[in-house]
Write a protein that holds these residues in place. Sequence first.
Motif, PDB file in Angstrom:
ATOM      1  N   GLU A 105      18.685  43.994  41.111  1.00  0.00           N
ATOM      2  CA  GLU A 105      20.013  43.995  40.548  1.00  0.00           C
ATOM      3  C   GLU A 105      20.036  43.206  39.732  1.00  0.00           C
ATOM      4  O   GLU A 105      19.360  43.029  38.365  1.00  0.00           O
ATOM      5  N   SER A 110      22.747  42.113  36.419  1.00  0.00           N
ATOM      6  CA  SER A 110      23.548  40.693  35.759  1.00  0.00           C
ATOM      7  C   SER A 110      24.487  41.918  34.137  1.00  0.00           C
ATOM      8  O   SER A 110      23.798  41.061  33.702  1.00  0.00           O
ATOM      9  N   LYS A 137      20.392  36.598  37.652  1.00  0.00           N
ATOM     10  CA  LYS A 137      22.041  35.941  37.729  1.00  0.00           C
ATOM     11  C   LYS A 137      21.720  35.514  36.259  1.00  0.00           C
ATOM     12  O   LYS A 137      20.718  35.207  35.578  1.00  0.00           O
ATOM     13  N   TYR A 143      28.815  33.979  46.757  1.00  0.00           N
ATOM     14  CA  TYR A 143      29.255  33.780  44.992  1.00  0.00           C
ATOM     15  C   TYR A 143      30.360  32.540  44.711  1.00  0.00           C
ATOM     16  O   TYR A 143      30.924  32.192  45.471  1.00  0.00           O
ATOM     17  N   TYR A 169      27.119  41.094  51.341  1.00  0.00           N
ATOM     18  CA  TYR A 169      27.892  40.470  49.912  1.00  0.00           C
ATOM     19  C   TYR A 169      29.511  40.074  49.952  1.00  0.00           C
ATOM     20  O   TYR A 169      30.092  41.075  50.561  1.00  0.00           O
ATOM     21  N   GLN A 209      32.238  39.066  46.993  1.00  0.00           N
ATOM     22  CA  GLN A 209      33.351  38.139  45.660  1.00  0.00           C
ATOM     23  C   GLN A 209      34.419  38.796  46.162  1.00  0.00           C
ATOM     24  O   GLN A 209      35.438  39.080  46.703  1.00  0.00           O
ATOM     25  N   ASN A 225      26.193  46.046  46.875  1.00  0.00           N
ATOM     26  CA  ASN A 225      26.737  45.441  46.132  1.00  0.00           C
ATOM     27  C   ASN A 225      27.474  45.946  45.210  1.00  0.00           C
ATOM     28  O   ASN A 225      27.749  47.647  44.774  1.00  0.00           O
ATOM     29  N   ASP A 275      31.430  44.822  42.292  1.00  0.00           N
ATOM     30  CA  ASP A 275      31.846  43.844  41.175  1.00  0.00           C
ATOM     31  C   ASP A 275      32.932  44.346  41.950  1.00  0.00           C
ATOM     32  O   ASP A 275      33.841  45.447  41.899  1.00  0.00           O
ATOM     33  N   THR A 284      37.027  44.053  39.897  1.00  0.00           N
ATOM     34  CA  THR A 284      38.141  43.074  38.929  1.00  0.00           C
ATOM     35  C   THR A 284      39.636  43.017  39.285  1.00  0.00           C
ATOM     36  O   THR A 284      39.985  42.922  40.740  1.00  0.00           O
ATOM     37  N   HIS A 310      34.154  48.276  42.113  1.00  0.00           N
ATOM     38  CA  HIS A 310      33.409  49.239  41.639  1.00  0.00           C
ATOM     39  C   HIS A 310      31.974  48.803  42.409  1.00  0.00           C
ATOM     40  O   HIS A 310      31.818  48.066  42.624  1.00  0.00           O
ATOM     41  N   GLU A 326      28.155  47.705  38.354  1.00  0.00           N
ATOM     42  CA  GLU A 326      29.164  46.394  37.730  1.00  0.00           C
ATOM     43  C   GLU A 326      29.991  47.105  36.829  1.00  0.00           C
ATOM     44  O   GLU A 326      29.948  47.650  36.426  1.00  0.00           O
ATOM     45  N   THR A 381      31.080  51.362  33.955  1.00  0.00           N
ATOM     46  CA  THR A 381      30.532  51.093  35.426  1.00  0.00           C
ATOM     47  C   THR A 381      28.837  50.969  35.346  1.00  0.00           C
ATOM     48  O   THR A 381      28.147  52.052  34.360  1.00  0.00           O
TER      49      THR A 381
END
Length: 407
Positions: free
Chosen positions: A50, A52, A96, A200, A257, A259, A320, A322, A324, A329, A365, A371
Motif C-alpha cells: 500500500e 499513501s 497510513k 475510510y 475497498y 471511499q 485499491n 483513490d 477526487t 484512479h 493514488e 497517478t
Amino acid sequence: MRSPQRRDVLKATSALALAGIAGVGSASGPDDGGDTLRLFSEVAVGGSLEVSTQGTRAYVATGNGLAVVDWRNPTRPEVVGSMTAADPAGGILDAKVEGDLASLASNGGPGITLVDVSDPTDPTEIGFVDVGHHIHNNFLADGYAYLTVNESGDAAFSEARTTIVDVRDPWNPEVVGEYRLKDDFPEFAAGGVNPCHDVYVQDDLLYQAFWDAGVVVADVSDPTDPQLVSQFGEAPNADSPGFDLEEYLTAPGNAHYVQPSPDGDLVYVGAETFPGGFVENPDNDDYGGITIFDVSDYDEPRELVRIDPPNVDAFRTSHNFDVTANRLHASWYDGGVTVHDVTDPANPETVASYHTDDTSFWGAEAARGFTVGSNIGGGLVFLHEDRGKRGSPGFDTTGRPDSPGIE
C-alpha cells in the motif's frame, strides 16, 4: 431499524437500504482509454504494497515496515528513509499517514505500529498498539486510528468490527471505541463471509467495507460511541451461516475497498474477486469492478453504475483506488492502473490506462497531477497522461499475486 441522528450536517437520517436497483448500468472496460498513461518516473521500493501520499512524500508499506519516498522533484523520486517494525508486528500490508504520524497495520501481528515521520530520513517507531487480533487495514483521521478487526466465534467473522484508538498522544494511545457489525446487523454477523476488510473516514463518517454485507456507514463525531447511519450493497446471501470458500472468493458481494467522493454525495465500492482457477466452478469468471452509489439521501442509497475491470487477458480484479472531485484512479492487480472521468458519475468515462505484462498493482493514488501506482513488491511508478515513456519500470516486477492470500 434504528436511525440515530446526531449531526446537523448529515443530509438524511440513517436507514437500511438495498442498493440493487433494477436497470443499473455497467460502464465500459478501462481498455477504452487505451494505454495512454505514461511512465513519467519510478523508484524501486523493496516489498512495496500500500502507498499513501502526503504532500511531496509517499509512504509505502513494505511487508516488514515502512519506506518514505521524497518526490519533491517528480523526475527523481528517491527513498530517503525506511524502518523495520519491531515484534510483535508482522505482515505489514497497509500504511497510513496524518501529519507527522504513520500507522502500520499488522496482518500477521495483533495491532498497529505507530511511527514518528517528522524526520522523513529517520522514521522512528513510537510503539505498538496491541488489540489482540491481526489488523488487515487501518486509517488515520483527526487524531484517531481506525482498525479492521475480525475474530471467529460461533460463526466465521461473527465479531467483525472497527476498533477506534485515540492516537492524539501517540506515546500514550488508548482504545476508546468500536463499531460492531452484530450490534445493528446480527444476521450479517452470523453470516460466514462478512469480515471488516477496509475502512475510510471523512467528515466524521466511518465507511466500512464488510465484504458480502456491503458497506456500513457510522457517525464517529463521538469516536467513543459510533452510531449507525446507513448500510447498502450487500450480496443476496450475505446472511447465510458458515464460511464457504467459493462464496467468499467470488461475486456477488466482496466489498473490499470503500471511499466517498470529496463532497460525500457518492460512495465508491471496489469488489475483489478470485474466479477462474481459484474456485471449482470454471464458468465463474466475474472479476470484481468498482460500483458507484449515490448517497445524497442516506434513506435511499442508489446504485448508479459499475465500472468493469480492464478488458485484458490477466488477473484483473479491483484492488485499491483513490477518488477526487472528478477523477477515479484505480488499480487492478495484473490489469494495471486506470483513470476515469467521473464528472457525470452515472456515466463514467475511462480516459487513461497503464498496463504491461510484467507489472501488478496494489494501489493507485492521485497526487500533484500524477497517478502514483504501487507495483507489488517492486516499487512506485509516477504516471502522467501526457508526459513520459511507454513500457515497464526498470525495477524488479516479479511480485505478482498467485493466490487469494495476498489481498
